[in-house]
Write a protein that holds these residues in place. Structure first.
Motif, PDB file in Angstrom:
ATOM      1  N   LYS A 179       0.896  -1.301  -0.213  1.00  0.00           N
ATOM      2  CA  LYS A 179       0.014   0.204  -0.253  1.00  0.00           C
ATOM      3  C   LYS A 179       0.388   0.949  -0.309  1.00  0.00           C
ATOM      4  CE  LYS A 179      -3.769   2.392   2.266  1.00  0.00           C
ATOM      5  NZ  LYS A 179      -5.126   2.199   4.120  1.00  0.00           N
ATOM      6  N   TRP A 180       1.690   1.094   0.863  1.00  0.00           N
ATOM      7  CA  TRP A 180       3.130   2.361   1.173  1.00  0.00           C
ATOM      8  C   TRP A 180       3.606   2.953  -0.700  1.00  0.00           C
ATOM      9  CZ3 TRP A 180       4.963   5.241   4.956  1.00  0.00           C
ATOM     10  CH2 TRP A 180       4.505   5.146   6.397  1.00  0.00           C
ATOM     11  N   GLN A 181       3.526   1.437  -1.045  1.00  0.00           N
ATOM     12  CA  GLN A 181       4.642   1.957  -2.713  1.00  0.00           C
ATOM     13  C   GLN A 181       3.705   1.816  -3.710  1.00  0.00           C
ATOM     14  OE1 GLN A 181       8.241   0.175  -2.948  1.00  0.00           O
ATOM     15  NE2 GLN A 181       7.316   2.413  -4.731  1.00  0.00           N
ATOM     16  N   SER A 182       2.558   2.085  -3.070  1.00  0.00           N
ATOM     17  CA  SER A 182       1.160   2.038  -4.211  1.00  0.00           C
ATOM     18  C   SER A 182       1.355   3.569  -3.949  1.00  0.00           C
ATOM     19  CB  SER A 182       0.072   1.965  -4.328  1.00  0.00           C
ATOM     20  OG  SER A 182       0.540  -0.404  -4.872  1.00  0.00           O
ATOM     21  N   THR A 183       1.653   3.798  -2.478  1.00  0.00           N
ATOM     22  CA  THR A 183       1.283   5.751  -2.971  1.00  0.00           C
ATOM     23  C   THR A 183       2.400   6.283  -3.024  1.00  0.00           C
ATOM     24  OG1 THR A 183      -0.089   5.248  -0.641  1.00  0.00           O
ATOM     25  CG2 THR A 183       0.962   7.515  -0.743  1.00  0.00           C
ATOM     26  N   LEU A 184       3.385   5.604  -2.863  1.00  0.00           N
ATOM     27  CA  LEU A 184       4.786   6.862  -3.226  1.00  0.00           C
ATOM     28  C   LEU A 184       4.127   6.906  -5.219  1.00  0.00           C
ATOM     29  CD1 LEU A 184       7.562   5.348  -1.079  1.00  0.00           C
ATOM     30  CD2 LEU A 184       5.918   7.297  -1.167  1.00  0.00           C
ATOM     31  N   THR A 185       3.825   5.175  -5.595  1.00  0.00           N
ATOM     32  CA  THR A 185       4.264   5.187  -7.078  1.00  0.00           C
ATOM     33  C   THR A 185       3.272   6.145  -7.282  1.00  0.00           C
ATOM     34  OG1 THR A 185       4.701   2.922  -7.016  1.00  0.00           O
ATOM     35  CG2 THR A 185       4.050   3.891  -9.593  1.00  0.00           C
ATOM     36  N   ALA A 186       1.893   6.163  -7.076  1.00  0.00           N
ATOM     37  CA  ALA A 186       0.996   7.181  -7.507  1.00  0.00           C
ATOM     38  C   ALA A 186       1.100   8.903  -7.838  1.00  0.00           C
ATOM     39  CB  ALA A 186       0.117   7.180  -6.652  1.00  0.00           C
ATOM     40  N   ALA A 187       1.955   9.207  -5.794  1.00  0.00           N
ATOM     41  CA  ALA A 187       2.281  10.703  -5.946  1.00  0.00           C
ATOM     42  C   ALA A 187       3.384  11.083  -6.742  1.00  0.00           C
ATOM     43  CB  ALA A 187       2.673  10.508  -4.711  1.00  0.00           C
ATOM     44  N   ALA A 188       4.883   9.732  -6.897  1.00  0.00           N
ATOM     45  CA  ALA A 188       5.637  10.070  -8.353  1.00  0.00           C
ATOM     46  C   ALA A 188       4.759  10.352  -9.437  1.00  0.00           C
ATOM     47  CB  ALA A 188       6.420   9.104  -7.994  1.00  0.00           C
ATOM     48  N   LYS A 189       4.172   9.803  -9.970  1.00  0.00           N
ATOM     49  CA  LYS A 189       3.793   9.757 -10.948  1.00  0.00           C
ATOM     50  C   LYS A 189       2.889  11.118 -11.199  1.00  0.00           C
ATOM     51  CE  LYS A 189       1.347   6.652 -13.451  1.00  0.00           C
ATOM     52  NZ  LYS A 189       0.751   5.355 -13.642  1.00  0.00           N
ATOM     53  N   GLN A 190       1.774  12.307 -10.304  1.00  0.00           N
ATOM     54  CA  GLN A 190       0.971  13.093 -10.292  1.00  0.00           C
ATOM     55  C   GLN A 190       2.032  14.039 -10.158  1.00  0.00           C
ATOM     56  OE1 GLN A 190      -2.221  13.179 -10.272  1.00  0.00           O
ATOM     57  NE2 GLN A 190      -1.837  15.737 -10.318  1.00  0.00           N
ATOM     58  N   SER A 191       3.396  14.044  -9.548  1.00  0.00           N
ATOM     59  CA  SER A 191       4.201  15.030 -10.031  1.00  0.00           C
ATOM     60  C   SER A 191       5.183  15.195 -11.073  1.00  0.00           C
ATOM     61  CB  SER A 191       5.216  15.413  -8.300  1.00  0.00           C
ATOM     62  OG  SER A 191       5.537  13.974  -7.869  1.00  0.00           O
ATOM     63  N   ARG A 192       5.563  13.844 -11.982  1.00  0.00           N
ATOM     64  CA  ARG A 192       6.157  14.398 -12.615  1.00  0.00           C
ATOM     65  C   ARG A 192       7.076  14.317 -12.650  1.00  0.00           C
ATOM     66  NH1 ARG A 192       5.876  18.124 -15.714  1.00  0.00           N
ATOM     67  NH2 ARG A 192       5.874  16.575 -18.341  1.00  0.00           N
ATOM     68  N   ARG A 193       7.486  13.356 -12.180  1.00  0.00           N
ATOM     69  CA  ARG A 193       9.099  13.020 -11.260  1.00  0.00           C
ATOM     70  C   ARG A 193      10.138  12.097 -12.226  1.00  0.00           C
ATOM     71  NH1 ARG A 193       9.741  12.286  -4.781  1.00  0.00           N
ATOM     72  NH2 ARG A 193      12.127  12.102  -5.925  1.00  0.00           N
ATOM     73  N   ALA A 194      10.813  12.320 -12.740  1.00  0.00           N
ATOM     74  CA  ALA A 194      11.916  11.041 -12.877  1.00  0.00           C
ATOM     75  C   ALA A 194      12.532  10.710 -12.478  1.00  0.00           C
ATOM     76  CB  ALA A 194      12.743  12.043 -14.152  1.00  0.00           C
ATOM     77  N   HIS A 195      13.049  10.995 -10.970  1.00  0.00           N
ATOM     78  CA  HIS A 195      13.599  10.462  -9.656  1.00  0.00           C
ATOM     79  C   HIS A 195      12.601   9.717  -8.795  1.00  0.00           C
ATOM     80  CE1 HIS A 195      17.430  10.597 -10.692  1.00  0.00           C
ATOM     81  NE2 HIS A 195      17.539  11.434 -11.215  1.00  0.00           N
ATOM     82  N   TRP A 196      11.468   8.172  -8.882  1.00  0.00           N
ATOM     83  CA  TRP A 196      11.147   8.211  -7.918  1.00  0.00           C
ATOM     84  C   TRP A 196      11.788   7.866  -6.975  1.00  0.00           C
ATOM     85  CZ3 TRP A 196       7.006   4.545 -10.761  1.00  0.00           C
ATOM     86  CH2 TRP A 196       6.776   5.775 -11.559  1.00  0.00           C
TER      87      TRP A 196
END
Length: 253
Positions: free
Chosen positions: A133-150
């Motif tokens: 659940k934590w990994q999914s949250t980090l992934t979604a937030a990284a995509k939402q904020s358009r990060r190249a480094h996750w």
């Protein structure tokens, strides 16, 4: 409106070349085609989570596959100073809120901490589900904020394990965010922060960090730090400190 970001495997994305077509299959392609409903001519970006950003034009897609034309390939360097957030488990998903906001603010590593006063307990039989659940949250937030480094999700620790981590990483400047600390944020020198290879922020649960934990962490090499006069929630402290770090270390320059 910013272009949507989708993940592509590092090895696959390394073959992307400007002017050429690139094919992506799997869940990310399915999301682009069936959820975002991209149409021919629309722009998007592909990232691998470790710095590669590929600007693309959507050509066609079907079910779980899509074809794009690569417009440009960029390799973004990792930040000079890495940010680590150690977030104590908290009730009401306040810990997840902190991790999500921290990701949007550029955190590089997140560690779950089972603090002595954490009301939420990480049970062995549910650990995998919680970490997922934590990994999914980090992934979604990284995509939402358009990060190249996750951000990386580190191994979860208890207080003993956290003290060991602090002691074993002297290259990291560790700060325990605590309302009774004598040193406030304003007393920190900018040059000390910018010279650090990495900076770790330790945020306690709703009940606060116990005296014995503070003692163990400071003996291991951490420093207690007070953000300001106001006492903030467990979901706010980490992101607030990260925002300040972004300002003083040049992340926002």
């Amino acid at each position: 409106m910013t272009d949507p970001v989708f993940y592509a495997d590092r090895d696959e994305l390394s073959a992307a070349t400007a002017g050429e077509q690139f094919h992506l299959t799997g869940p990310e392609a399915r999301h682009a085609v069936t959820v975002r409903r991209l149409r021919a001519g629309e722009s998007l970006e592909l990232v691998d989570g470790v710095g590669t950003r590929v600007a693309c034009e959507f050509l066609r897609g079907e079910k779980d596959a899509m074809t794009v034309r690569v417009a440009a390939v960029a390799h973004e360097p990792a930040p000079a100073t890495q940010f680590i957030l150690v977030q104590a488990l908290a009730k009401g998903d306040r810990d997840l809120q902190a991790a999500e906001s921290a990701t949007e603010l550029g955190v590089d590593r997140v560690i779950l901490w089972q603090a002595d006063r954490s009301i939420v307990r990480l049970k062995a039989e549910r650990a995998a589900k919680t970490l997922g659940k934590w990994q999914s949250t980090l992934t979604a937030a990284a995509k939402q904020s358009r990060r190249a480094h996750w951000p990386e999700l580190g191994d979860h620790v208890n207080s003993t394990g956290l003290a060991t981590l602090i002691q074993s990483t002297p290259e990291t400047r560790w700060f325990v965010l605590h309302e009774t600390a004598e040193v406030s944020w304003g007393a920190l020198r900018t040059e000390e922060l910018t010279a650090a290879r990495s900076i770790g922020l330790i945020v306690g649960p709703e009940g606060g960090i116990s005296d014995s934990e503070c003692e163990r962490f400071t003996e291991a090499g951490a420093h207690t730090l007070k953000l300001g006069r106001e006492v903030v929630r467990a979901s706010t402290a980490g992101p607030a400190a990260l925002a300040a770090l972004c300002a003083v270390t040049g992340r926002w320059s």
